[in-house]
Write a protein that holds these residues in place. Structure first.
Motif, PDB file in Angstrom:
ATOM      1  N   GLY A   1       6.456   0.395   8.592  1.00  0.00           N
ATOM      2  CA  GLY A   1       6.249  -0.517   7.213  1.00  0.00           C
ATOM      3  C   GLY A   1       6.510   0.243   5.876  1.00  0.00           C
ATOM      4  O   GLY A   1       6.211  -0.267   4.948  1.00  0.00           O
ATOM      5  N   ILE A   2       7.356   1.187   5.998  1.00  0.00           N
ATOM      6  CA  ILE A   2       7.650   1.748   4.805  1.00  0.00           C
ATOM      7  C   ILE A   2       8.686   1.056   4.166  1.00  0.00           C
ATOM      8  O   ILE A   2       9.836   0.465   4.749  1.00  0.00           O
ATOM      9  CB  ILE A   2       8.576   3.305   5.033  1.00  0.00           C
ATOM     10  N   ARG A   3       8.882   0.610   2.802  1.00  0.00           N
ATOM     11  CA  ARG A   3       9.630  -0.039   2.064  1.00  0.00           C
ATOM     12  C   ARG A   3      10.702   0.815   2.084  1.00  0.00           C
ATOM     13  O   ARG A   3      10.811   1.811   1.385  1.00  0.00           O
ATOM     14  CB  ARG A   3       9.066  -0.438   0.869  1.00  0.00           C
ATOM     15  N   ASP A   4      12.069   0.192   2.166  1.00  0.00           N
ATOM     16  CA  ASP A   4      13.286   0.948   1.837  1.00  0.00           C
ATOM     17  C   ASP A   4      13.370   2.488   2.511  1.00  0.00           C
ATOM     18  O   ASP A   4      13.660   3.306   1.842  1.00  0.00           O
ATOM     19  CB  ASP A   4      13.840   1.249   0.381  1.00  0.00           C
ATOM     20  N   ALA A   5      12.805   2.498   3.863  1.00  0.00           N
ATOM     21  CA  ALA A   5      12.696   3.641   4.499  1.00  0.00           C
ATOM     22  C   ALA A   5      14.105   4.522   4.433  1.00  0.00           C
ATOM     23  O   ALA A   5      13.833   5.786   4.161  1.00  0.00           O
ATOM     24  CB  ALA A   5      12.529   3.470   5.869  1.00  0.00           C
TER      25      ALA A   5
ATOM     26  N   GLY B   1       1.025  -1.163   0.020  1.00  0.00           N
ATOM     27  CA  GLY B   1       0.168   0.001  -0.019  1.00  0.00           C
ATOM     28  C   GLY B   1       0.789   1.182   0.135  1.00  0.00           C
ATOM     29  O   GLY B   1       2.076   1.106  -0.467  1.00  0.00           O
ATOM     30  N   MET B   2       0.460   2.296   0.606  1.00  0.00           N
ATOM     31  CA  MET B   2       0.848   3.511   0.478  1.00  0.00           C
ATOM     32  C   MET B   2       0.565   4.118   2.078  1.00  0.00           C
ATOM     33  O   MET B   2      -0.022   3.845   2.510  1.00  0.00           O
ATOM     34  CB  MET B   2       0.474   4.668  -0.473  1.00  0.00           C
ATOM     35  N   THR B   3       1.854   4.915   2.603  1.00  0.00           N
ATOM     36  CA  THR B   3       1.612   5.433   3.649  1.00  0.00           C
ATOM     37  C   THR B   3       2.468   6.820   3.666  1.00  0.00           C
ATOM     38  O   THR B   3       3.239   6.864   2.816  1.00  0.00           O
ATOM     39  CB  THR B   3       2.291   4.691   4.986  1.00  0.00           C
ATOM     40  N   LYS B   4       2.243   7.831   4.671  1.00  0.00           N
ATOM     41  CA  LYS B   4       3.130   9.020   4.729  1.00  0.00           C
ATOM     42  C   LYS B   4       4.556   8.526   4.905  1.00  0.00           C
ATOM     43  O   LYS B   4       5.145   7.698   5.918  1.00  0.00           O
ATOM     44  CB  LYS B   4       2.430   9.878   5.604  1.00  0.00           C
ATOM     45  N   LEU B   5       5.575   9.516   4.461  1.00  0.00           N
ATOM     46  CA  LEU B   5       6.776   9.361   5.002  1.00  0.00           C
ATOM     47  C   LEU B   5       6.903  10.293   6.420  1.00  0.00           C
ATOM     48  O   LEU B   5       6.886  11.498   6.260  1.00  0.00           O
ATOM     49  CB  LEU B   5       7.763  10.118   4.022  1.00  0.00           C
TER      50      LEU B   5
ATOM     51  N   VAL C   1      14.039   8.200   2.891  1.00  0.00           N
ATOM     52  CA  VAL C   1      14.410   9.570   3.423  1.00  0.00           C
ATOM     53  C   VAL C   1      15.548  10.453   2.859  1.00  0.00           C
ATOM     54  O   VAL C   1      15.504  11.626   2.804  1.00  0.00           O
ATOM     55  CB  VAL C   1      14.959   9.277   5.095  1.00  0.00           C
ATOM     56  N   THR C   2      16.518   9.573   2.431  1.00  0.00           N
ATOM     57  CA  THR C   2      17.582  10.360   1.580  1.00  0.00           C
ATOM     58  C   THR C   2      16.956  11.015  -0.026  1.00  0.00           C
ATOM     59  O   THR C   2      17.471  12.091  -0.011  1.00  0.00           O
ATOM     60  CB  THR C   2      18.665   9.299   1.300  1.00  0.00           C
ATOM     61  N   GLU C   3      16.168  10.324  -0.538  1.00  0.00           N
ATOM     62  CA  GLU C   3      15.575  10.860  -1.617  1.00  0.00           C
ATOM     63  C   GLU C   3      15.012  12.210  -1.381  1.00  0.00           C
ATOM     64  O   GLU C   3      14.890  13.081  -1.968  1.00  0.00           O
ATOM     65  CB  GLU C   3      14.585   9.848  -2.107  1.00  0.00           C
ATOM     66  N   PHE C   4      14.127  12.315  -0.106  1.00  0.00           N
ATOM     67  CA  PHE C   4      13.262  13.464   0.340  1.00  0.00           C
ATOM     68  C   PHE C   4      14.384  14.547   0.707  1.00  0.00           C
ATOM     69  O   PHE C   4      14.041  15.618   0.291  1.00  0.00           O
ATOM     70  CB  PHE C   4      12.417  12.958   1.565  1.00  0.00           C
ATOM     71  N   LEU C   5      15.264  14.138   1.336  1.00  0.00           N
ATOM     72  CA  LEU C   5      16.193  15.363   1.891  1.00  0.00           C
ATOM     73  C   LEU C   5      16.987  15.963   0.769  1.00  0.00           C
ATOM     74  O   LEU C   5      17.277  17.157   0.652  1.00  0.00           O
ATOM     75  CB  LEU C   5      16.987  14.890   3.041  1.00  0.00           C
ATOM     76  N   LEU C   6      17.192  15.071  -0.364  1.00  0.00           N
ATOM     77  CA  LEU C   6      18.252  15.640  -1.441  1.00  0.00           C
ATOM     78  C   LEU C   6      17.123  16.292  -2.395  1.00  0.00           C
ATOM     79  O   LEU C   6      17.642  16.869  -3.490  1.00  0.00           O
ATOM     80  CB  LEU C   6      18.657  14.332  -2.038  1.00  0.00           C
TER      81      LEU C   6
ATOM     82  N   PHE D   1      13.609  12.758  10.790  1.00  0.00           N
ATOM     83  CA  PHE D   1      14.420  13.227  11.732  1.00  0.00           C
ATOM     84  C   PHE D   1      15.388  12.188  11.990  1.00  0.00           C
ATOM     85  O   PHE D   1      16.507  12.730  12.705  1.00  0.00           O
ATOM     86  CB  PHE D   1      13.705  13.641  13.174  1.00  0.00           C
ATOM     87  N   ALA D   2      15.385  11.043  11.791  1.00  0.00           N
ATOM     88  CA  ALA D   2      16.394  10.018  12.040  1.00  0.00           C
ATOM     89  C   ALA D   2      17.673  10.569  11.183  1.00  0.00           C
ATOM     90  O   ALA D   2      18.837   9.987  11.717  1.00  0.00           O
ATOM     91  CB  ALA D   2      15.890   8.841  11.530  1.00  0.00           C
TER      92      ALA D   2
END
Length: 688
Positions: free
Chosen positions: A205-209, A173-177, A213-218, A183-184
């Motif tokens: 339950g985030i796949r490849d969390a 499914g989908m969930t929020k980042l 996170v790295t993709e989002f920050l970049l 913050f980690a």
């Protein structure tokens, strides 16, 4: 509003019978160094800050249990033990727009729950005021805290300037980042924070969390594509559901009326042509279209009407002849029914055999895959038998599970796996085809059975007519009623089928649009602009690693993987460990060198995000608790603090003991501009 956050100050207040105790510190806008010995309360300050920000999950759990007993139960003041009656933490924040807020969260309180975070407008720690004013209450950890207006993490997300994307889950499914995952990468605690590039991400339950996170920050553009793909996936599921519902309803209606459907796919297809879908009647041997069948029924009904008018004038011989004709037809239908039933039984038996063969193929395939996996793992560990040689006599060993069982040429494991895969696919196709044949045969058997029952009733009625010499034929009337009922049912079926076909055509049109949209999506995971950002991230990472004195590998050979966005060497993730490079699944790196890699990684995230033209989503704050792990050289610590201090728009808060050595502290901070926070004795002291 831009993206950004600055932590201005923290205050912890402990209410006791001896008065108020605790601590209050203000942080600089650049580098702040918190210096304290290992037992002075340095980590207490850090953990209370995380708790006040609602990020307690990053330091080991939820709620006040992550905090030491000194801020919630008792502490020692000199030689005296002081009980804590109530305690709370205040944190002052400022965002990129210059707006200030003060957060208050209870640690121990009889009236306020620890899930409550109160938000006060203004900075009440750096600019003392007469009163805090009225708070805005928000909640933590309960469902909705990241999505509802009253949720604290939703508030903090908005305050920072974020709009966190949706990401894929491990369940499909989908969930929020969630903000805690982001913050980690911004706050690293001492105990487990230095075990991975981005450690302590809470499990949502985030796949490849870590990669997300790295993709989002970049600031990579993958989330827009993922959102579009998720939207198309949801639409595909809806199309499939609508198609199967319409298909099942059509098949059910057809089966009730003894109709076979031809030219309609079980699964959705964009190539559906409703005019090519045929409805036929089958007796197990011959097929005619539904229109022809309806024509035959109407002709028979008309013939029966004519026969009824002439019935009173008919001779006994004619009545007996009609009875004989009905008996012959009944016998013919009985034979057809027997053949159709036998054919259905054979088809079901054949399907059972195919299912057995498929189960055996799956079992063989699983055994071969397991053997290959063990052999490959053994080969990596340099086990002789895994490289097809006997460890005792060094003679070649056949790469097969059948050695000694069969003679002649044998396939090796990989070839056998490929063969079993193709066999499994073939069997599955045969089973699918068999299921459709069985479905059609069941309809044919039911249709012949219905015709057989109707003809049986007609013959019995004819016998009654002959024996009683009735002026009107009850057999003809019965048969006419049967025909009229069947015609009425078939007319209803045709109306229902027309509606369902319109629904199927609509689903086919939606599927065509969906498929076209999928083809328009970029095939590669990252766009050209994304690859440029990753390239800059790699450059910053290598530069940092060089500055920090990384020595375990050639820095020029390190790459940022486009699969995981982590540093790799020879396509293996760069971490710490191991003595034999050949036998290792991960590249060598000493423990302290791995910590240097983590420094390099976290700092490069900010550097890349802060580069003009490559702006990302880093809020410009970085917290590190005891980064000098594993007896880190003071020169390396100096390099870290120097880079942090040199980033003018980055607020960095570093808590360290510097090996409790004054010379180490002076060497690590020599020539740097920073704000120092330190204290004598324990951090918990009487508040002014």
């Amino acid at each position: 509003m831009g993206i950004g956050m600055n932590i201005r100050a923290i205050k912890v207040r402990l209410a006791t019978v001896k008065g108020d105790f605790g601590f209050k510190f203000e942080f600089g806008r650049g580098l702040t160094v918190i210096r304290g010995s290992n037992s002075s309360g340095k980590s207490t300050l850090f953990n209370c800050l995380m708790y006040g920000l609602g990020m307690d999950e990053l330091v080991g759990g939820r709620g006040e249990k992550v905090l030491p007993y000194a801020v919630k139960e008792f502490f020692n003041h000199g030689e005296e033990r002081v009980e804590v009656a109530a305690s709370e933490v205040f944190v002052e924040l400022e965002n990129s727009s210059g707006a200030s807020i003060t957060l208050r969260r209870a640690i121990r309180d009889t009236a306020r729950d620890t899930k409550l975070v109160e938000i006060f407008e203004g900075g009440h720690l750096t600019v003392p005021s007469a009163g805090l004013g009225s708070p805005k209450p928000t909640f933590l950890f309960d469902p909705g805290s990241a999505k509802k207006q009253e949720g604290f993490h939703h508030f903090l997300e908005t305050f920072i300037g974020y709009q966190l994307p949706s990401v894929a889950t491990t369940s499909g499914g989908m969930t929020k980042l969630y903000l805690q995952a982001v913050f980690a990468a911004l706050a690293v605690e001492q105990k487990r924070g230095w075990t991975d590039y981005i450690a302590n991400i809470p499990f949502y339950g985030i796949r490849d969390a870590r990669t997300r996170v790295t993709e989002f920050l970049l600031g990579l553009s993958v989330f827009e594509r993922q959102a579009k793909r998720a939207e198309l996936d949801a639409d595909s599921m809806a199309i499939d559901t609508n198609w199967r519902r319409a298909y099942d309803n059509l098949c059910q209606a057809a089966a009730v009326n003894g109709v076979v459907i031809e030219g309609l796919s079980v699964t959705p297809t964009a190539l559906l042509d409703a005019s090519s879908v045929q409805f036929v009647k089958s007796n197990g041997q011959t097929k005619i279209s539904l229109a022809e069948h309806v024509g035959q029924l109407r002709a028979e009904h008309a013939a029966l009407g004519a026969k009824a008018e002439a019935y009173g004038k008919a001779s006994g011989a004619e009545a007996l002849q009609e009875l004989d004709s009905a008996s012959e037809e009944l016998q013919r239908l009985s034979v057809l029914h027997e053949r159709a039933t036998a054919n259905l039984a054979l088809q079901k038996a054949s399907q059972e055999e195919l299912c057995t063969l498929l189960a055996e193929a799956n079992e063989d395939l699983d055994r071969n895959k397991t053997a290959l996996k063990l052999r490959d793992l053994g080969a990596q560990m340099e086990i002789d038998v895994a490289t097809d040689h006997c460890p005792t006599c060094h003679q070649p060993v056949d790469d097969t599970l059948l050695f000694g069982i069969v003679s002649g040429p044998q396939m090796d494991l990989r070839t056998n796996i490929e063969y079993l895969e193709s066999q499994r696919r073939m069997l599955q196709r045969q089973i699918n085809g068999s299921q459709e044949e069985i479905r059609q045969s069941e309809i044919a058997v039911a249709d012949v059975a219905a015709r057989l029952a109707a003809k049986h009733d007609y013959r019995n009625s004819l016998r009654g007519d002959v024996s009683t010499g009735a002026a009107e034929s009850r057999a003809i009337v019965r048969r006419q009623i049967q025909i009229e009922l069947e015609l009425s049912n078939l007319a209803g079926f045709e109306t229902q089928a027309a509606t369902l076909l319109i629904n199927l055509e609509g689903a086919a049109a939606r599927l065509a649009v969906n498929q076209a949209a999928r083809r328009a999506l970029p095939k590669d995971a990252y766009s050209e602009q994304d690859l440029l950002r990753i390239g800059l991230f790699e450059k910053n990472f290598r530069s940092n690693a060089s500055s920090f004195g990384y020595e375990s590998a050639e820095i020029r050979d390190i790459r940022i993987s486009t699969d995981t966005l982590t540093p790799t060497l020879s396509d293996l993730e760069l971490r710490e460990i191991i003595t034999k490079p050949k036998a290792s699944l991960i590249a060598d790196s000493s423990a302290s060198d791995f910590v240097r890699l983590i420094w390099s990684y976290l700092l490069a995230l900010y550097q890349t995000s802060a580069t003009r033209g490559f702006e990302g989503n880093h809020p410009g704050v970085l917290l590190m608790d005891e980064p000098g792990q594993h007896s880190m050289r003071s020169s390396s610590q100096h390099a870290l603090l120097q880079l942090l201090s040199g980033e003018g728009k980055l607020q960095s808060i570093v808590a360290a003991s510097f090996d409790e050595n004054e010379s180490v502290f002076k060497e690590a901070t020599a020539g740097l501009k920073f704000k120092l926070i330190e204290w004598e004795g324990k951090v918990i002291q009487p508040l002014q």
